[in-house]
Structures are given as structure tokens and as C-alpha cells.
Motif scaffolding. Structure first.
Motif, PDB file in Angstrom:
ATOM      1  N   PHE A   1       0.849  -1.199   0.000  1.00  0.00           N
ATOM      2  CA  PHE A   1       0.000   0.000   0.000  1.00  0.00           C
ATOM      3  C   PHE A   1       0.882   1.245   0.000  1.00  0.00           C
ATOM      4  O   PHE A   1       0.686   2.159  -0.791  1.00  0.00           O
ATOM      5  CB  PHE A   1      -0.938  -0.002   1.204  1.00  0.00           C
ATOM      6  CG  PHE A   1      -1.924   1.135   1.178  1.00  0.00           C
ATOM      7  CD1 PHE A   1      -2.885   1.200   0.190  1.00  0.00           C
ATOM      8  CD2 PHE A   1      -1.876   2.147   2.122  1.00  0.00           C
ATOM      9  CE1 PHE A   1      -3.795   2.255   0.140  1.00  0.00           C
ATOM     10  CE2 PHE A   1      -2.771   3.199   2.087  1.00  0.00           C
ATOM     11  CZ  PHE A   1      -3.732   3.250   1.095  1.00  0.00           C
TER      12      PHE A   1
ATOM     13  N   ILE B   1       1.264   4.077  -3.042  1.00  0.00           N
ATOM     14  CA  ILE B   1       0.889   5.495  -2.958  1.00  0.00           C
ATOM     15  C   ILE B   1       2.094   6.417  -3.130  1.00  0.00           C
ATOM     16  O   ILE B   1       1.936   7.580  -3.417  1.00  0.00           O
ATOM     17  CB  ILE B   1       0.166   5.840  -1.635  1.00  0.00           C
ATOM     18  CG1 ILE B   1       1.001   5.468  -0.424  1.00  0.00           C
ATOM     19  CG2 ILE B   1      -1.178   5.146  -1.575  1.00  0.00           C
ATOM     20  CD1 ILE B   1       0.339   5.784   0.888  1.00  0.00           C
TER      21      ILE B   1
ATOM     22  N   LEU C   1      -6.081  -2.055   2.980  1.00  0.00           N
ATOM     23  CA  LEU C   1      -5.865  -0.636   3.289  1.00  0.00           C
ATOM     24  C   LEU C   1      -6.457   0.272   2.206  1.00  0.00           C
ATOM     25  O   LEU C   1      -6.992   1.331   2.508  1.00  0.00           O
ATOM     26  CB  LEU C   1      -4.374  -0.344   3.472  1.00  0.00           C
ATOM     27  CG  LEU C   1      -3.723  -0.943   4.726  1.00  0.00           C
ATOM     28  CD1 LEU C   1      -2.226  -0.606   4.788  1.00  0.00           C
ATOM     29  CD2 LEU C   1      -4.404  -0.461   6.005  1.00  0.00           C
TER      30      LEU C   1
ATOM     31  N   LEU D   1     -10.105   1.292   2.745  1.00  0.00           N
ATOM     32  CA  LEU D   1     -10.535   2.182   3.827  1.00  0.00           C
ATOM     33  C   LEU D   1     -10.945   3.537   3.267  1.00  0.00           C
ATOM     34  O   LEU D   1     -10.318   4.068   2.363  1.00  0.00           O
ATOM     35  CB  LEU D   1      -9.407   2.382   4.844  1.00  0.00           C
ATOM     36  CG  LEU D   1      -8.949   1.154   5.640  1.00  0.00           C
ATOM     37  CD1 LEU D   1      -7.964   1.573   6.731  1.00  0.00           C
ATOM     38  CD2 LEU D   1     -10.136   0.430   6.260  1.00  0.00           C
ATOM     39  N   LYS D   2     -12.018   4.095   3.863  1.00  0.00           N
ATOM     40  CA  LYS D   2     -12.461   5.416   3.441  1.00  0.00           C
ATOM     41  C   LYS D   2     -12.076   6.431   4.517  1.00  0.00           C
ATOM     42  O   LYS D   2     -11.594   6.059   5.591  1.00  0.00           O
ATOM     43  CB  LYS D   2     -13.971   5.410   3.196  1.00  0.00           C
ATOM     44  CG  LYS D   2     -14.370   4.337   2.174  1.00  0.00           C
ATOM     45  CD  LYS D   2     -15.754   4.539   1.642  1.00  0.00           C
ATOM     46  CE  LYS D   2     -15.693   5.308   0.345  1.00  0.00           C
ATOM     47  NZ  LYS D   2     -17.028   5.553  -0.230  1.00  0.00           N
ATOM     48  N   PHE D   3     -12.273   7.692   4.194  1.00  0.00           N
ATOM     49  CA  PHE D   3     -11.877   8.777   5.102  1.00  0.00           C
ATOM     50  C   PHE D   3     -12.442   8.524   6.505  1.00  0.00           C
ATOM     51  O   PHE D   3     -11.771   8.673   7.518  1.00  0.00           O
ATOM     52  CB  PHE D   3     -12.371  10.113   4.550  1.00  0.00           C
ATOM     53  CG  PHE D   3     -11.639  11.329   5.081  1.00  0.00           C
ATOM     54  CD1 PHE D   3     -10.689  11.235   6.086  1.00  0.00           C
ATOM     55  CD2 PHE D   3     -11.900  12.588   4.546  1.00  0.00           C
ATOM     56  CE1 PHE D   3     -10.016  12.361   6.559  1.00  0.00           C
ATOM     57  CE2 PHE D   3     -11.237  13.713   5.011  1.00  0.00           C
ATOM     58  CZ  PHE D   3     -10.305  13.594   6.018  1.00  0.00           C
TER      59      PHE D   3
ATOM     60  N   VAL E   1     -10.448   6.043   8.301  1.00  0.00           N
ATOM     61  CA  VAL E   1      -9.141   6.583   8.662  1.00  0.00           C
ATOM     62  C   VAL E   1      -9.263   7.460   9.906  1.00  0.00           C
ATOM     63  O   VAL E   1      -8.435   7.403  10.820  1.00  0.00           O
ATOM     64  CB  VAL E   1      -8.547   7.397   7.490  1.00  0.00           C
ATOM     65  CG1 VAL E   1      -7.219   8.022   7.892  1.00  0.00           C
ATOM     66  CG2 VAL E   1      -8.359   6.503   6.267  1.00  0.00           C
TER      67      VAL E   1
ATOM     68  N   HIS F   1       1.446  12.755   6.799  1.00  0.00           N
ATOM     69  CA  HIS F   1       1.175  11.409   6.290  1.00  0.00           C
ATOM     70  C   HIS F   1       2.150  10.380   6.863  1.00  0.00           C
ATOM     71  O   HIS F   1       1.822   9.207   6.944  1.00  0.00           O
ATOM     72  CB  HIS F   1       1.223  11.384   4.763  1.00  0.00           C
ATOM     73  CG  HIS F   1       2.599  11.381   4.197  1.00  0.00           C
ATOM     74  ND1 HIS F   1       3.352  12.515   4.070  1.00  0.00           N
ATOM     75  CD2 HIS F   1       3.366  10.366   3.743  1.00  0.00           C
ATOM     76  CE1 HIS F   1       4.530  12.203   3.544  1.00  0.00           C
ATOM     77  NE2 HIS F   1       4.567  10.909   3.344  1.00  0.00           N
TER      78      HIS F   1
ATOM     79  N   LYS G   1     -10.684   8.095  -0.187  1.00  0.00           N
ATOM     80  CA  LYS G   1     -10.163   6.816   0.286  1.00  0.00           C
ATOM     81  C   LYS G   1      -8.839   7.053   1.010  1.00  0.00           C
ATOM     82  O   LYS G   1      -8.306   8.162   1.000  1.00  0.00           O
ATOM     83  CB  LYS G   1      -9.985   5.852  -0.893  1.00  0.00           C
ATOM     84  CG  LYS G   1     -11.296   5.676  -1.675  1.00  0.00           C
ATOM     85  CD  LYS G   1     -11.245   4.477  -2.575  1.00  0.00           C
ATOM     86  CE  LYS G   1     -11.880   3.280  -1.892  1.00  0.00           C
ATOM     87  NZ  LYS G   1     -11.868   2.083  -2.727  1.00  0.00           N
ATOM     88  N   PHE G   2      -8.344   6.006   1.649  1.00  0.00           N
ATOM     89  CA  PHE G   2      -7.121   6.118   2.443  1.00  0.00           C
ATOM     90  C   PHE G   2      -6.010   6.784   1.620  1.00  0.00           C
ATOM     91  O   PHE G   2      -5.288   7.657   2.083  1.00  0.00           O
ATOM     92  CB  PHE G   2      -6.693   4.724   2.909  1.00  0.00           C
ATOM     93  CG  PHE G   2      -5.790   4.724   4.117  1.00  0.00           C
ATOM     94  CD1 PHE G   2      -5.285   5.888   4.669  1.00  0.00           C
ATOM     95  CD2 PHE G   2      -5.445   3.515   4.730  1.00  0.00           C
ATOM     96  CE1 PHE G   2      -4.452   5.872   5.782  1.00  0.00           C
ATOM     97  CE2 PHE G   2      -4.623   3.491   5.844  1.00  0.00           C
ATOM     98  CZ  PHE G   2      -4.117   4.660   6.358  1.00  0.00           C
ATOM     99  N   GLU G   3      -5.913   6.346   0.372  1.00  0.00           N
ATOM    100  CA  GLU G   3      -4.883   6.883  -0.514  1.00  0.00           C
ATOM    101  C   GLU G   3      -5.003   8.406  -0.665  1.00  0.00           C
ATOM    102  O   GLU G   3      -4.007   9.124  -0.630  1.00  0.00           O
ATOM    103  CB  GLU G   3      -5.037   6.187  -1.875  1.00  0.00           C
ATOM    104  CG  GLU G   3      -4.012   6.590  -2.870  1.00  0.00           C
ATOM    105  CD  GLU G   3      -4.032   5.660  -4.091  1.00  0.00           C
ATOM    106  OE1 GLU G   3      -4.610   4.555  -4.024  1.00  0.00           O
ATOM    107  OE2 GLU G   3      -3.459   6.064  -5.107  1.00  0.00           O
TER     108      GLU G   3
ATOM    109  N   ILE H   1      -3.926  10.110   2.585  1.00  0.00           N
ATOM    110  CA  ILE H   1      -2.464  10.160   2.701  1.00  0.00           C
ATOM    111  C   ILE H   1      -1.918  11.282   1.826  1.00  0.00           C
ATOM    112  O   ILE H   1      -1.030  12.034   2.224  1.00  0.00           O
ATOM    113  CB  ILE H   1      -1.859   8.809   2.244  1.00  0.00           C
ATOM    114  CG1 ILE H   1      -2.244   7.699   3.220  1.00  0.00           C
ATOM    115  CG2 ILE H   1      -0.343   8.907   2.114  1.00  0.00           C
ATOM    116  CD1 ILE H   1      -1.616   7.821   4.578  1.00  0.00           C
TER     117      ILE H   1
END
Lengths: 415, 415
Positions: A91, A95, A142, A145-147, A150, A181, B146-148, B151
Motif C-alpha cells: 500500500f 501510494i 488498506l 478504507l475510506k476517510f 481513517v 502522512h 479513500k485512504f490513498e 495520505i
């Protein structure tokens, strides 16, 4: 706490204590020991393997024996039937670095990540039974996952606790930027433990903060907390700095048998016990007796080092190659004979040549001035004869053997 | 920077300067002034309205005139044809407090959030033209991240910068916990500005950090930066503390005309200019002349305060009610007459009663001892006659008027 242990039969209790001794041996910290006993006991009572986790960075798949310290610990769990969870941290790799500042953390494609993971596994196969590991890619959960998730995750940890992490603290105090981050990397690793319900996480000392995060977050999410085992970072061949590729003080696990054997023989005596404990698959009692023999002076350090070298070569190349490496070493260093597996080089250069020019042309040393220093120190031999004249010119012949230092050999082949 | 301004015609330049003077008047800070000029100029040249943003917390829809300071500033933009973006921060409201520690930040349902938003709008309609505002719910875009993405967002800000926020810094220094998720509230607000491409964000002084975050993040995401206008927090009726419901020093914008008028008349003289500047819709030149008349002593403070009171009542209840409130006030306080809109109370109690008991029975004061103190201070009148005896017993009659202090009246009605 004691309730689980009380349910063990005498035999089970003995087995629990045996495993406990194996797992805790050589560790830096076990957090906490009594929970580890309970985990083993529960596994025995319910006949259910423990899930033992190791997280891996997908960007650096070149494995040296320093890395095998944790692998070796995993192997001990594997030998007792427990499940090994290898997590490829793709992950993070996917990113990339959102600040765009770090060149090192580049964005990896799915293909690159998978290729790196395969390279890992190929190398890990020398320590672990790779057919008996679970391989996981953490982007799988991972990236879902949404905001909201998180925020939920971030709500379980305080800023103060994150600021306690050594490298964050140092950089903040030095007014160097820490991007927000970066706080999420330990959280991601911790979330992996929640998702996979890991019982145990193993990491180097430098992972202390991150592996404890998994324990903390599991508790916050109402899961059973993992036990954390941290392992010392292996010292390099110089006995001074940590083993690392960039420092050149390492043994790659894909290196040739003779190379590995020779490198192990070059370590200072005070590393014999550490290496034996952390990277060999010898039994606990063998390890103890080696330590005792060295301490009491019963065995000569050189003999123990040869035993260690042979063991390590056996682990990575098998019994036969280990035997050969030992014999070759004895020939060269003890009987002053040439090794049997010298690299041959086709020579198409000049017929008459000075030794310094020959040595640097073959890439055995970096410069002619370095070669001249080596000659002065008696470190260069041609056909097993020490060169003493820094200006010596020789005639190149088929089968000529050039030796630099103790372990570098090349044999010339003319067309 | 100057390039845009150079393209303006003389007339446009005048108009730009006029708007600039209006918008900057009464602000605490304009960050930065030259960019605001450019924004207005561009809007004039391209005949394109500016997008002016205000973020709202969906949990506290009870509006008092302290809140109208920012609304009033929005109104000025609206009057010049610009677009008002009201953001209901329902994403925060929807996720609640993940630590579960704060009772205040409870999870709101979609229905509650919408009901609260409607309540806001109903009240805002007294200052803004509610048909000409854009209403946005930020969960619409934030819940999709999303998590991305998170970040990526977090990579655009340093931990050090977040730690600079006053309340974070204070709590960290006092070893009080700050949860990591709290760092995301300013980031969410900033992200709203990215998503809506706001040109200007308005906030109270206490929003300084958050509104600047929008400017910073827009730049990081390659957008044109918003200009930030911060407004002073209005002082309450006591002239000491900030206006707030919990301190009781406020004027609710749905209060009765006579109540608003009376409360404005009770403010200390030094607040006349501030209130005039921050919460009235008077023109800039009117505001300037009021300030000058007060400073030079040309006008009596009382006259200016009456003008202010009438203006504020007009803003919330219209011209007619403002006129009535003024006349009623004059009757009571200047001509010692009774106001015209006294609350009538059906009295079913005893016929003979002591004044302290009557006053507390009507709920006009909290206790008989408090009433007795008030009598001693000459603060209670029956049918416009001051009561002097703390034990006075009277006969209750239809139409009896009880007055407590300057502004509380009740008239009894017998069946």
C-alpha cells in the motif's frame, strides 16, 4: 492470566516451556512474556496454530544475513506448526511519497511489487519453508478504507504518542519537517495486525515503535492483543556497524559458498556467539554449549568460527556445498593450496604487463596506487608467489593465477 | 500582480476600490490585501462572480447577533452579485468523535443534520438573501475520499505546522491528549476550499488557523489560493466577554423587537462603534459619520445607541417593528409610560399577596430574597409606583402591571 496455564497437562506444560525457551532466546524484548506463555498454551489446548506476522517493505528485496535474524525466529515458530504471515507493504509502495520530496520512496507498479515479493520469497526459501507461509499484500484491505475509517483509526492514537517515536522526535526537535502522512505508516502496520488478527509480530529493534502500535490498535479495536518480539540488529563483518549493503560489511544470502565461508571466517571473535544465536538453525542446547566452550576456553575460537561458517553455508547451499567450502578453505589457508573454484578470465590484453596494471585491469582493486600499497603490504601473489616489486612486469600466460588479499583469486585464460 | 489591475477601465478601477473598501472594513485581517484587489478586478473584467465561503458546524444552529458579524460580511459580497457558499460540516457530524471521549461531539443522523441546516438558513434569512446562497454538505465529497487520498492530503502539511495551532499547542504542552484525528478537522475544512474552488473564505478570529489551511492546501493542490478575511469576535452586552449563549450576554436574532431594542440600549457606550460597524447594514459613509460624531461629541451616545438599536431591530424584524420598538422604548424610559406590548398573565392565585411572593410566582425573579433586595434598590414598581416596603401586601386586580428592573413587565388578567 494463570487460568489457561492451569489447564495444561504436565506434558503440555513441558512443551509450552520448551517452545517459550526457543522463541524468547536471542530476542531483545518480549512484550509481554506471560502473554506469550498464554498464547502458546492456548494453541496447545485448542490445537490451533498461532499467527506470526512479519511486515516487509516491498522496495528492498536484496536479502543479506542480517535480515535472516527475524526469518530465523519465524522458522522456529514454523517448525512448531504455527502459521507465518508475511505482509508485503505494497500500500505504501503504491501510494508513493505524497510530498514528492523523497526520491527513495517512488511509486511502484503492481508488477514491480509482485516481482519484488517473488524475489523475497525465493530468498526466504533458504530459511523458511516457503510453501508454508501466508503471503499478504496490505493494499488489499488498506486501499478499501475510506476517510471515515481513517478518522476512526486516527482517533485511537494521540499525537503525543506518535511524537515519542525516535525519528519523529529527533526531526521535530531539529526543526526538520515531518509530514502528517508519515504518522500513518505505523498506523498502517498496526492496522494489518487488526485485519489479520495476528497473535505475534516479529521485528528488528528499529521496528519497536511500529510493532507495539499493532498491539495498541488491536486492543483499541477490541481484538486480542498481539505479543511483540523484537530482535537485535545484526552487526556487520567489521563487528562495529550494523550489517548493511551500503556499508559493504554484509553477507548476501545468494553469495557463493566459498565467499560466505570466507566472510564468516573474517568476523571478529566476539561476534561468534551472536551470529551463532541469531542466524543459525542449531538447537538451543548446541548454542548453549558453543557459548560455554568459548567462555571456558575449551574450544579454540577458530574452530568454532569454522563450525559457524560451515553451518551458515549449509543453511543457504546445503550440506554438500558446506563440506566443499570447508575443504577449499582448509586447502587455501591451512595448507596454502589454491581453492578449487577460481574464476577464470579470458585475457585479450597485452602480453607483457606490470602487476599493478594487470590487477586493476581485472577489476580486483580500484586503482594502481591501491595495488602498489597492497604489494608493499605483501598482499599480492602471482602463482602463489608473493610480489615484492611494485614495478614488476610479468609475461601473461594461460593458467596464471593472481591472488589479492586472502580471498580474491582470478585465473587467466588465453585464447 | 499589477497586470490585472492595469487592465481595468477608470470606472472599473473605482468600482474595485469601492468594493475593496467595503469588504475590508471591520475585518481583523485580510490575507493578503493585494490578492483581494486582484480577485475583485478579475471578477469585474470577466464579469464572473467570486465564490465566498463560510463553513458551519452542524451542531449549533441557535444564532445570536455575534454570529451575524460574518453573515453581515457575506451580505456585503452578496449585494455586489458574488456567490455565497455555505458549507454544512456534516462529515464531522456524521462520524462523531472516534475516541468516544467527548460527549459534546455526538454522531448526528442525516435527518438531524438537515433539520439543523434548515434552522440555520431560516435564521440566516434575516441577514442574507437565502435564495441566493449555495448550500453544500461536505460529507458529499469527504466521505468519498479513500485512504490513498487522505495520505495524499496529509502529505501536504507538516506536523510542526499543525502543532502551531493554539489549542493543540496548549494541550500538548499541558500533557493533555490530542487525538490524531483532530488534526484532520482543519484539513477537512481546507479540502472543502479545494473542492469548491472558493475565492474567499470568511471566518471569526478563532478560525484563523483553519481558514489559512484552505489557502495553503489549495496552493498545494495547484489551485488559485483563496483570500482569507477574519472578523473580530463580537463582545457581549456586558462589554467584557465575547458574546455567547452560555454567558447570557447575547441577543438572539429571533428575540422580540422590544427585547432586542432594550438589550442594545443596555450596552456600554464604548461598544456603539463596534456594533455599528460589525452588525449593521448601514453604508460605509454612515458608519464613518457615526464614529466621527461620537468621537467629536457632536452627537449624544444615547441618541446613537437608539439609532443602532432601531437599525438592528429593522434588520431582523423590518422597518415597522423597529419604529414601534423605538416608540415603546421612548414611552417607557423617556416619558415614563408603559410599553404597549406587555405580556399578559392569567392569575389564578390568591387575591391578597405580598409583593416578593407575587414577583417570584410570576417567575420574574428567582427568589423572594432576590425580590426583597430589588425592592430595597428601588427596582420594583406596581402600576408604575415604586415599591418601598419589602413586606408590602397588595390586592390583586385585573390589569395590574408589575415591573421588575427597566425592561421586565407583566400584566395580570383575572378570569
Amino acid at each position: 492470566m494463570g487460568a489457561i496455564l492451569d489447564q495444561l497437562s504436565d506434558e503440555q506444560r513441558k512443551e509450552m516451556e520448551r517452545q517459550y525457551a526457543v522463541y524468547t532466546h536471542g530476542t531483545s524484548e518480549v512484550i509481554p512474556g506471560d502473554e506469550l506463555k498464554n498464547k502458546i498454551a492456548k494453541s496447545l489446548l485448542e490445537n490451533k496454530p498461532l499467527k506470526v506476522k512479519l511486515g516487509l517493505d516491498p522496495t528492498a528485496p536484496d536479502v543479506h544475513i542480517g535480515h535472516t535474524v527475524v526469518l530465523n525466529k519465524l522458522r522456529q515458530f514454523q517448525e512448531n506448526g504455527h502459521i507465518i504471515q508475511l505482509i508485503i507493504g505494497n500500500f505504501t509502495g503504491k501510494i508513493g511519497d505524497p510530498t514528492g520530496k523523497s526520491v527513495a520512496r517512488v511509486q511502484l507498479t503492481d508488477e514491480e511489487v509482485e516481482r519484488n515479493a517473488k524475489t523475497y520469497l525465493d530468498q526466504f526459501g533458504k530459511v523458511l519453508d516457503e510453501n508454508k507461509v501466508e503471503l499478504h499484500y496490505n493494499a488489499k484491505w488498506l486501499s478499501e478504507l475510506k476517510f471515515e475509517d481513517v478518522i476512526h483509526l486516527a482517533g485511537k492514537i494521540t499525537v503525543a504518542r506518535l511524537l515519542e517515536r525516535d525519528d519523529f522526535e529527533k526531526r521535530i526537535n531539529a526543526n526538520k519537517p515531518v509530514s502528517l502522512h508519515e504518522f500513518f505508516y505505523p498506523l498502517m502496520q498496526g492496522y494489518d495486525s487488526i485485519h489479520l488478527e495476528s497473535d505475534i509480530e516479529i521485528g528488528g529493534n528499529d521496528q519497536y515503535f511500529n510493532v507495539l502500535m499493532g498491539r495498541h490498535l488491536q486492543e483499541q479495536f477490541g481484538k486480542e492483543k498481539q505479543v511483540v518480539l523484537t530482535m537485535p540488529l545484526l552487526e556487520g563483518l567489521d563487528g562495529v556497524e550494523k550489517m548493511s549493503k551500503s556499508k559493504g560489511n554484509y553477507i548476501g544470502i545468494t553469495e557463493k559458498p566459498s565467499e560466505i565461508y570466507g566472510k564468516v571466517m573474517s568476523i571478529p571473535d566476539q561476534l561468534i556467539v551472536t551470529y551463532t544465536e541469531l542466524i543459525t538453525d542449531l538447537s538451543l542446547s548446541e548454542k548453549h554449549s558453543i557459548r560455554d566452550e568459548l567462555a571456558s576456553g575449551k574450544a579454540h575460537p577458530r574452530a568454532l568460527k569454522m563450525h559457524l561458517a560451515k553451518t551458515i553455508v549449509r543453511q543457504f547451499h546445503g550440506q554438500e556445498k558446506a563440506q566443499e567450502a570447508e575443504e577449499s578453505f582448509q586447502k587455501v589457508f591451512q595448507q596454502n593450496k589454491l581453492p578449487t573454484d577460481i574464476d577464470e578470465v579470458h585475457w585479450e590484453g597485452e602480453q607483457y604487463i606490470t602487476v599493478p596494471y594487470l590487477v586493476t585491469s581485472l577489476g580486483m582493486l580500484g586503482s594502481t596506487s591501491e595495488t602498489r600499497r597492497m604489494i608493499k603490504n605483501g598482499g599480492i601473489k602471482i602463482n602463489q608467489v608473493k610480489v615484492t616489486d611494485i614495478h614488476l612486469e610479468i609475461k601473461v600466460e594461460d593458467g596464471l593465477v593472481i591472488q589479492v588479499g586472502k580471498r580474491k583469486f582470478k585465473k587467466l585464460k588465453l585464447k
